[in-house]
Write a protein that holds these residues in place. Structure first.
Motif, PDB file in Angstrom:
ATOM      1  N   PHE A 178       8.260 -16.032   3.367  1.00 19.06           N
ATOM      2  CA  PHE A 178       8.045 -14.836   4.380  1.00 19.06           C
ATOM      3  C   PHE A 178       6.941 -14.572   4.576  1.00 19.06           C
ATOM      4  CE2 PHE A 178      12.403 -14.992   2.685  1.00 19.06           C
ATOM      5  CZ  PHE A 178      13.249 -13.962   3.802  1.00 19.06           C
ATOM      6  N   ASP A 179       6.663 -13.674   5.742  1.00 21.71           N
ATOM      7  CA  ASP A 179       5.479 -13.177   6.378  1.00 21.71           C
ATOM      8  C   ASP A 179       5.096 -11.773   5.971  1.00 21.71           C
ATOM      9  OD1 ASP A 179       5.202 -15.231   8.661  1.00 21.71           O
ATOM     10  OD2 ASP A 179       6.980 -14.138   9.261  1.00 21.71           O
ATOM     11  N   ALA A 180       5.990 -10.983   5.435  1.00 24.63           N
ATOM     12  CA  ALA A 180       5.715  -9.771   4.913  1.00 24.63           C
ATOM     13  C   ALA A 180       6.691  -9.354   3.812  1.00 24.63           C
ATOM     14  CB  ALA A 180       5.847  -8.795   6.175  1.00 24.63           C
ATOM     15  N   LEU A 181       6.192  -8.387   2.816  1.00 27.83           N
ATOM     16  CA  LEU A 181       6.902  -8.042   1.841  1.00 27.83           C
ATOM     17  C   LEU A 181       6.822  -6.560   1.812  1.00 27.83           C
ATOM     18  CD1 LEU A 181       8.411  -8.467  -0.995  1.00 27.83           C
ATOM     19  CD2 LEU A 181       6.383  -8.340  -1.979  1.00 27.83           C
ATOM     20  N   ILE A 182       8.300  -5.838   1.715  1.00 28.73           N
ATOM     21  CA  ILE A 182       8.436  -4.567   1.666  1.00 28.73           C
ATOM     22  C   ILE A 182       8.855  -4.322  -0.060  1.00 28.73           C
ATOM     23  CG2 ILE A 182       9.728  -2.194   1.801  1.00 28.73           C
ATOM     24  CD1 ILE A 182      10.099  -3.001   4.751  1.00 28.73           C
ATOM     25  N   ALA A 183       7.741  -3.871  -0.759  1.00 33.46           N
ATOM     26  CA  ALA A 183       7.660  -4.096  -2.331  1.00 33.46           C
ATOM     27  C   ALA A 183       8.013  -2.716  -2.868  1.00 33.46           C
ATOM     28  CB  ALA A 183       6.529  -4.591  -2.807  1.00 33.46           C
ATOM     29  N   LYS A 236       1.702 -19.063   0.850  1.00 27.27           N
ATOM     30  CA  LYS A 236       0.996 -19.672   1.916  1.00 27.27           C
ATOM     31  C   LYS A 236       1.272 -18.743   3.143  1.00 27.27           C
ATOM     32  CE  LYS A 236      -0.285 -23.884  -0.263  1.00 27.27           C
ATOM     33  NZ  LYS A 236       0.016 -25.317  -0.059  1.00 27.27           N
ATOM     34  N   SER A 237       2.153 -17.953   3.164  1.00 26.33           N
ATOM     35  CA  SER A 237       2.879 -17.231   4.257  1.00 26.33           C
ATOM     36  C   SER A 237       2.603 -15.867   4.314  1.00 26.33           C
ATOM     37  CB  SER A 237       4.481 -17.663   4.335  1.00 26.33           C
ATOM     38  OG  SER A 237       4.706 -18.998   4.289  1.00 26.33           O
ATOM     39  N   ILE A 238       2.656 -15.182   3.336  1.00 25.58           N
ATOM     40  CA  ILE A 238       2.646 -13.677   3.126  1.00 25.58           C
ATOM     41  C   ILE A 238       1.243 -13.354   3.883  1.00 25.58           C
ATOM     42  CG2 ILE A 238       2.189 -11.699   1.575  1.00 25.58           C
ATOM     43  CD1 ILE A 238       5.348 -12.641   1.735  1.00 25.58           C
ATOM     44  N   LYS A 239       1.611 -12.273   4.881  1.00 25.00           N
ATOM     45  CA  LYS A 239       0.489 -11.746   5.722  1.00 25.00           C
ATOM     46  C   LYS A 239       0.358 -10.659   5.325  1.00 25.00           C
ATOM     47  CE  LYS A 239       0.989 -14.917   9.537  1.00 25.00           C
ATOM     48  NZ  LYS A 239       2.347 -15.509   8.803  1.00 25.00           N
ATOM     49  N   LEU A 240       1.081  -9.527   4.740  1.00 19.20           N
ATOM     50  CA  LEU A 240       1.330  -8.285   4.574  1.00 19.20           C
ATOM     51  C   LEU A 240       2.236  -7.921   3.612  1.00 19.20           C
ATOM     52  CD1 LEU A 240       0.548  -5.251   5.617  1.00 19.20           C
ATOM     53  CD2 LEU A 240       2.632  -5.137   6.797  1.00 19.20           C
ATOM     54  N   ILE A 241       1.619  -6.959   2.678  1.00 14.67           N
ATOM     55  CA  ILE A 241       2.526  -6.244   1.508  1.00 14.67           C
ATOM     56  C   ILE A 241       2.762  -4.804   1.737  1.00 14.67           C
ATOM     57  CG2 ILE A 241       2.586  -5.651  -0.864  1.00 14.67           C
ATOM     58  CD1 ILE A 241       1.245  -8.301  -1.341  1.00 14.67           C
ATOM     59  N   ILE A 249      -4.623 -11.191   2.659  1.00 11.95           N
ATOM     60  CA  ILE A 249      -3.316 -10.368   2.616  1.00 11.95           C
ATOM     61  C   ILE A 249      -3.538  -8.976   2.996  1.00 11.95           C
ATOM     62  CG2 ILE A 249      -1.038  -9.957   1.716  1.00 11.95           C
ATOM     63  CD1 ILE A 249      -1.590 -12.777   0.228  1.00 11.95           C
ATOM     64  N   ALA A 250      -3.015  -8.390   3.813  1.00 13.03           N
ATOM     65  CA  ALA A 250      -3.297  -6.929   4.126  1.00 13.03           C
ATOM     66  C   ALA A 250      -2.247  -6.312   3.176  1.00 13.03           C
ATOM     67  CB  ALA A 250      -3.176  -6.511   5.517  1.00 13.03           C
ATOM     68  N   VAL A 251      -2.730  -4.921   2.744  1.00 13.29           N
ATOM     69  CA  VAL A 251      -1.842  -4.248   1.887  1.00 13.29           C
ATOM     70  C   VAL A 251      -1.718  -2.773   2.439  1.00 13.29           C
ATOM     71  CG1 VAL A 251      -1.442  -3.093  -0.331  1.00 13.29           C
ATOM     72  CG2 VAL A 251      -2.614  -5.398  -0.206  1.00 13.29           C
ATOM     73  N   ALA A 252      -0.276  -2.388   2.658  1.00 15.29           N
ATOM     74  CA  ALA A 252      -0.208  -1.064   3.110  1.00 15.29           C
ATOM     75  C   ALA A 252       0.646  -0.308   2.103  1.00 15.29           C
ATOM     76  CB  ALA A 252       0.657  -1.112   4.529  1.00 15.29           C
ATOM     77  N   TYR A 253       0.747   1.071   2.243  1.00 15.77           N
ATOM     78  CA  TYR A 253       1.445   1.849   1.313  1.00 15.77           C
ATOM     79  C   TYR A 253       2.058   3.284   1.942  1.00 15.77           C
ATOM     80  CZ  TYR A 253      -3.015   4.460   0.746  1.00 15.77           C
ATOM     81  OH  TYR A 253      -4.010   5.365   0.523  1.00 15.77           O
ATOM     82  N   THR A 254       2.715   4.048   1.294  1.00 17.64           N
ATOM     83  CA  THR A 254       3.162   5.483   1.731  1.00 17.64           C
ATOM     84  C   THR A 254       2.537   6.477   0.993  1.00 17.64           C
ATOM     85  OG1 THR A 254       5.131   5.227   0.683  1.00 17.64           O
ATOM     86  CG2 THR A 254       5.121   4.097   2.858  1.00 17.64           C
ATOM     87  N   PRO A 255       1.297   6.764   1.273  1.00 17.88           N
ATOM     88  CA  PRO A 255       0.720   7.861   0.011  1.00 17.88           C
ATOM     89  C   PRO A 255       1.148   9.182   0.100  1.00 17.88           C
ATOM     90  CG  PRO A 255      -0.578   7.373   1.995  1.00 17.88           C
ATOM     91  CD  PRO A 255       0.478   6.364   2.151  1.00 17.88           C
ATOM     92  N   ASP A 256       1.973   9.768   1.184  1.00 18.74           N
ATOM     93  CA  ASP A 256       2.055  11.153   1.150  1.00 18.74           C
ATOM     94  C   ASP A 256       3.754  11.390   1.058  1.00 18.74           C
ATOM     95  OD1 ASP A 256      -0.410  12.346   1.871  1.00 18.74           O
ATOM     96  OD2 ASP A 256      -0.340  11.170   3.911  1.00 18.74           O
ATOM     97  N   ALA A 257       4.609  10.447   1.377  1.00 20.95           N
ATOM     98  CA  ALA A 257       5.870  10.647   1.410  1.00 20.95           C
ATOM     99  C   ALA A 257       6.364  10.903  -0.174  1.00 20.95           C
ATOM    100  CB  ALA A 257       6.531   9.593   1.979  1.00 20.95           C
TER     101      ALA A 257
END
Length: 335
Positions: free
Chosen positions: A50-55, A68-73, A93-101
């Motif tokens: 997959f291109d992205a993972l919501i983890a 070799k496909s993941i671009k974003l977590i 691989i970029a990493v994002a999060y939800t720090p305030d919610a």
């Protein structure tokens, strides 16, 4: 558009908004089909193409190593101990999060567990179910000293909630100097003191100060943990450290499993070196260890974030991060 795998569980249990955001922006989505927390190898095998993972909190080392496909977590939550950030940086691989919610729900649960452990609420419930009725005595937050280990988003919220209970003292332990935050909270405490004086109550204002870890452990009637799991905080609270606590004290962990050494906590509780503990997080989840055999421990299911509103906000923000990354919008990235 991107192919997105959602490993976190649960996802969109009470609202489909997060899923609709992804689909309406053209992304192809597959959601964890197992109905439980996935094991690292299961995440790796399911998401590697997959291109992205919501983890969630799954260990993503195997996935990041082999994909070799993941671009974003995109993490549903704030903790990043399960994400190999150095390896992600190496592989681009970029990493994002939800720090305030997550903060409102976790902070409220922490305070609830402090009250439960100090007043023996769960213990009384267990007695009734066994046909017993001893009406156990407990302690109040009012007039007590509460220690907060970690004074970030959640730790500050916990302190603000506690002020309404009128503790004698709030002790803060953090690597960063927290003078400004403590001053703001002290102003709130002074205002509450004046309100109570106007109502004819003669309670003293809560004092708030920053201390080192050993002082926090020795002086606190209740300790609540709000630090991330890192190499420095792994097993931070071991037998030696917990033995510094008052025999009447309670320990609360809604942060991460592994910060408190679970085997050492078992010994401390079994030997009555502290009064009680409440654990919402564990090294291995679902938890099936020996703490479940003790009466003076409260165990919950890593549910700090599990209020309907906060969980929906976390999932929505995680999906918005995916859309922002792939569609050129705003996203909350990890630096």
């Amino acid at each position: 558009m991107a192919k997105v795998f959602v490993s976190t569980f649960p996802f969109c249990r009470t609202s489909k908004v997060a899923l609709d955001i992804l689909v309406s922006n053209g992304h192809e989505v597959m959601v964890n089909p197992l109905g439980r927390k996935m094991k690292p190898i299961e995440v790796s095998e399911s998401a590697r193409d997959f291109d992205a993972l919501i983890a969630g909190t799954e260990d993503l080392t195997d996935l990041v190593t082999n994909s070799k496909s993941i671009k974003l977590i995109s993490r549903v939550g704030v903790g990043l101990d399960s994400v190999p950030l150095g390896l992600c940086k190496e592989k681009g691989i970029a990493v994002a999060y939800t720090p305030d919610a997550v903060s409102p729900a976790v902070s409220e649960l922490a305070v609830c567990l402090i009250v439960d452990a100090m007043r023996k609420v769960t213990y009384a419930d267990r007695e009734i179910r066994k046909g017993e009725w001893t009406r156990p005595y407990g302690e109040r937050i009012g007039g007590a000293t509460v220690g907060i280990l970690g004074f970030g988003r959640i730790g500050k919220r916990v302190a603000s909630h506690l002020l309404g209970y009128l503790p004698k003292e709030i002790l803060v332990c953090d690597l960063i100097e927290m003078k400004d935050s403590i001053r703001l909270l002290s102003d709130v405490a002074s205002n509450l003191y004046q309100v109570n004086r106007d109502l004819g109550k003669n309670w003293d204002a809560t004092t708030i100060k920053q201390v080192d870890l050993d002082s926090l452990l020795k002086m606190s009637d209740a300790i609540t943990i709000h630090v991330p799991l890192t190499a420095q905080t792994k097993n931070l609270l071991n037998y030696k450290k917990m033995s510094l606590m008052k025999s009447s004290a309670v320990l609360i962990n809604t942060a991460r499993g592994g910060i408190v050494n679970e085997n050492d906590l078992y010994k401390v509780l079994q030997e009555n070196l502290i009064s009680a503990a409440a654990m919402d997080v564990f090294e291995e989840e679902p938890y099936k260890g020996p703490l479940s055999t003790l009466e003076n421990v409260i165990l919950t299911q890593h549910m700090g974030s599990c209020s309907n509103d906060c969980r929906e906000d976390m999932e929505r923000e995680a999906s918005e991060n995916v859309v922002g990354f792939f569609n050129g919008g705003r996203w909350e990235r990890v630096v």
